[in-house]
Design a protein around this motif. Sequence first.
Motif, PDB file in Angstrom:
ATOM      1  N   ILE A  23       0.851  -1.187   0.000  1.00 35.59           N
ATOM      2  CA  ILE A  23       0.000   0.000   0.000  1.00 35.59           C
ATOM      3  C   ILE A  23       0.887   1.237   0.000  1.00 35.59           C
ATOM      4  N   ASN A  24       0.546   2.183  -0.841  1.00 39.58           N
ATOM      5  CA  ASN A  24       1.234   3.472  -0.872  1.00 39.58           C
ATOM      6  C   ASN A  24       0.230   4.512  -1.359  1.00 39.58           C
ATOM      7  N   GLN A  25      -0.708   4.851  -0.475  1.00 36.62           N
ATOM      8  CA  GLN A  25      -1.776   5.770  -0.860  1.00 36.62           C
ATOM      9  C   GLN A  25      -2.428   6.386   0.365  1.00 36.62           C
ATOM     10  N   ARG A  26      -3.199   7.403   0.145  1.00 34.79           N
ATOM     11  CA  ARG A  26      -3.960   8.049   1.215  1.00 34.79           C
ATOM     12  C   ARG A  26      -5.170   7.174   1.530  1.00 34.79           C
ATOM     13  N   GLN A  27      -5.399   6.953   2.821  1.00 33.27           N
ATOM     14  CA  GLN A  27      -6.539   6.133   3.230  1.00 33.27           C
ATOM     15  C   GLN A  27      -7.343   6.845   4.297  1.00 33.27           C
ATOM     16  N   GLU A  28      -8.630   6.548   4.302  1.00 34.76           N
ATOM     17  CA  GLU A  28      -9.561   7.157   5.243  1.00 34.76           C
ATOM     18  C   GLU A  28      -9.383   6.574   6.643  1.00 34.76           C
ATOM     19  N   ALA A  29      -9.807   7.324   7.643  1.00 33.50           N
ATOM     20  CA  ALA A  29      -9.781   6.854   9.021  1.00 33.50           C
ATOM     21  C   ALA A  29     -10.693   5.647   9.174  1.00 33.50           C
ATOM     22  N   GLY A  30     -10.343   4.754  10.083  1.00 40.94           N
ATOM     23  CA  GLY A  30     -11.158   3.572  10.346  1.00 40.94           C
ATOM     24  C   GLY A  30     -10.365   2.298  10.164  1.00 40.94           C
ATOM     25  N   ILE A  31     -11.060   1.190  10.211  1.00 42.27           N
ATOM     26  CA  ILE A  31     -10.432  -0.116  10.087  1.00 42.27           C
ATOM     27  C   ILE A  31     -10.159  -0.406   8.612  1.00 42.27           C
ATOM     28  N   GLN A  32      -8.931  -0.783   8.322  1.00 39.64           N
ATOM     29  CA  GLN A  32      -8.516  -1.111   6.961  1.00 39.64           C
ATOM     30  C   GLN A  32      -7.938  -2.523   6.957  1.00 39.64           C
ATOM     31  N   THR A  33      -7.982  -3.186   5.835  1.00 37.95           N
ATOM     32  CA  THR A  33      -7.378  -4.508   5.713  1.00 37.95           C
ATOM     33  C   THR A  33      -6.490  -4.542   4.474  1.00 37.95           C
ATOM     34  N   ALA A  34      -5.511  -5.427   4.530  1.00 37.58           N
ATOM     35  CA  ALA A  34      -4.630  -5.647   3.381  1.00 37.58           C
ATOM     36  C   ALA A  34      -4.325  -7.131   3.325  1.00 37.58           C
ATOM     37  N   ARG A  35      -4.188  -7.654   2.123  1.00 37.34           N
ATOM     38  CA  ARG A  35      -3.892  -9.071   1.954  1.00 37.34           C
ATOM     39  C   ARG A  35      -2.664  -9.197   1.059  1.00 37.34           C
ATOM     40  N   TRP A  36      -1.701  -9.984   1.531  1.00 35.51           N
ATOM     41  CA  TRP A  36      -0.506 -10.265   0.756  1.00 35.51           C
ATOM     42  C   TRP A  36      -0.644 -11.668   0.189  1.00 35.51           C
ATOM     43  N   ASP A  37      -0.462 -11.822  -1.099  1.00 37.58           N
ATOM     44  CA  ASP A  37      -0.622 -13.118  -1.758  1.00 37.58           C
ATOM     45  C   ASP A  37       0.660 -13.943  -1.785  1.00 37.58           C
ATOM     46  N   GLY A  38       1.707 -13.506  -1.072  1.00 39.00           N
ATOM     47  CA  GLY A  38       2.949 -14.257  -1.018  1.00 39.00           C
ATOM     48  C   GLY A  38       3.828 -14.065  -2.241  1.00 39.00           C
ATOM     49  N   ARG A  39       3.578 -13.010  -2.993  1.00 37.97           N
ATOM     50  CA  ARG A  39       4.381 -12.724  -4.190  1.00 37.97           C
ATOM     51  C   ARG A  39       5.206 -11.463  -3.969  1.00 37.97           C
ATOM     52  N   ASP A  40       6.341 -11.407  -4.656  1.00 37.65           N
ATOM     53  CA  ASP A  40       7.184 -10.219  -4.573  1.00 37.65           C
ATOM     54  C   ASP A  40       6.687  -9.159  -5.544  1.00 37.65           C
ATOM     55  N   GLY A  41       7.427  -8.078  -5.675  1.00 41.65           N
ATOM     56  CA  GLY A  41       7.033  -6.979  -6.544  1.00 41.65           C
ATOM     57  C   GLY A  41       6.988  -7.336  -8.016  1.00 41.65           C
ATOM     58  N   ASN A  42       7.649  -8.434  -8.411  1.00 42.01           N
ATOM     59  CA  ASN A  42       7.645  -8.900  -9.798  1.00 42.01           C
ATOM     60  C   ASN A  42       6.592  -9.971 -10.058  1.00 42.01           C
ATOM     61  N   GLY A  43       5.802 -10.307  -9.036  1.00 41.07           N
ATOM     62  CA  GLY A  43       4.753 -11.311  -9.190  1.00 41.07           C
ATOM     63  C   GLY A  43       5.231 -12.741  -8.990  1.00 41.07           C
ATOM     64  N   ILE A  44       6.466 -12.916  -8.520  1.00 37.14           N
ATOM     65  CA  ILE A  44       7.023 -14.251  -8.298  1.00 37.14           C
ATOM     66  C   ILE A  44       6.739 -14.676  -6.863  1.00 37.14           C
ATOM     67  N   GLN A  45       6.271 -15.933  -6.691  1.00 38.67           N
ATOM     68  CA  GLN A  45       5.989 -16.433  -5.354  1.00 38.67           C
ATOM     69  C   GLN A  45       7.282 -16.538  -4.547  1.00 38.67           C
ATOM     70  N   VAL A  46       7.236 -16.049  -3.307  1.00 40.82           N
ATOM     71  CA  VAL A  46       8.387 -16.142  -2.425  1.00 40.82           C
ATOM     72  C   VAL A  46       8.294 -17.429  -1.610  1.00 40.82           C
ATOM     73  N   GLN A  47       9.385 -17.821  -1.017  1.00 42.43           N
ATOM     74  CA  GLN A  47       9.421 -19.059  -0.241  1.00 42.43           C
ATOM     75  C   GLN A  47       8.764 -18.883   1.117  1.00 42.43           C
TER      76      GLN A  47
END
Length: 70
Positions: A23-47
């Motif tokens: 995440i690199n953006q402005r977000q509103e106050a309150g509860i937020q969620t984020a999900r990481w799919d286990g991939r790096d910035g190039n879309g390759i799955q990490v160990q």
Amino acid sequence: LATTADVRLRIFNVLGQEVRLLINQRQEAGIQTARWDGRDGNGIQVQSGIYFYRLEAAEFSQTRKMMLIR
């Protein structure tokens, strides 16, 4: 988030290298969620292993450990 703020959420490996910027953006106050799919910035799955996430929002910053299990 206590107030609306510019938010940055990054994933790092145990060597301190940035794996992915989730995440690199402005977000509103309150509860937020984020999900990481286990991939790096190039879309390759990490160990499976230990990773760290760093959350920065306004004057707040926090780093926590997490484990990725495949």
